[in-house]
Design an enzyme around this catalytic site. Structure first.
Site, PDB file in Angstrom:
ATOM      1  N   ASP A   3       0.864  -1.180   0.000  1.00 29.04           N
ATOM      2  CA  ASP A   3       0.000   0.000   0.000  1.00 29.04           C
ATOM      3  C   ASP A   3       0.899   1.228   0.000  1.00 29.04           C
ATOM      4  OD1 ASP A   3      -2.396  -1.430   0.073  1.00 29.04           O
ATOM      5  OD2 ASP A   3      -2.480  -1.446   2.251  1.00 29.04           O
ATOM      6  N   ASP A  14      -6.988  -1.384  -4.513  1.00 28.89           N
ATOM      7  CA  ASP A  14      -8.049  -1.152  -3.538  1.00 28.89           C
ATOM      8  C   ASP A  14      -9.102  -0.192  -4.096  1.00 28.89           C
ATOM      9  OD1 ASP A  14      -6.612  -2.763  -1.775  1.00 28.89           O
ATOM     10  OD2 ASP A  14      -5.707  -1.062  -0.730  1.00 28.89           O
TER      11      ASP A  14
END
Length: 146
Positions: free
Chosen positions: A109, A127
């Site tokens: 991330d 995401d």
């Protein structure tokens, strides 16, 4: 069918390329107090939940989830649904690739946003893609109930 495949591969490619760029350049401030690049490995699922789950369990559940979406994606003839499933599948496969290739079974991330002074959970393009796909399907359900 070709459009479905190209859409899915495009999303997967954009996510994987953006992750490589984030790793190469590392964490940095883009727009202070709003958008930053903060490279981190997420061993959990969305928004860091489920960090205590064993990585084999997570890999297995992600694989089964992708398989379920593939079946729906393959069977649908509706263009809107196809796009939604392509978003979900492209993001899901990309995050699954991270889990398979990282030593810890984690997902990379790197997008960090601060809204109204609150630091949001760090996320990635996959995401966003998965969220858009689910929102599209949810929106369709809401519209069909009226």
């Amino acid at each position: 069918m070709i459009r479905k495949i190209l859409a899915t591969i495009s999303i997967l490619a954009v996510d994987q390329i953006s992750k490589r760029i984030a790793i190469q350049y590392g964490s940095r401030i883009i727009y202070e107090n709003f958008l930053n690049i903060h490279v981190m490995w997420n061993k959990g699922i969305s928004f860091g939940m489920g960090k205590s789950f064993h990585s084999t369990f997570l890999k297995f559940t992600v694989f089964l989830s992708c398989l379920a979406v593939v079946i729906s994606w393959y069977k649908t003839k509706n263009k809107f649904d196809s796009k939604a499933y392509s978003f979900i599948l492209g993001g899901g496969i990309s995050n699954f690739i991270d889990r398979l290739t990282s030593d810890s079974g984690a997902v990379l991330d790197f997008i960090s946003i601060k809204l109204f002074g609150i630091n949001m959970p760090v996320f990635n393009i996959a995401d966003i893609s998965i969220s858009i796909g689910f929102l599209m399907l949810f929106w369709k359900i809401i519209l069909n109930k009226k």
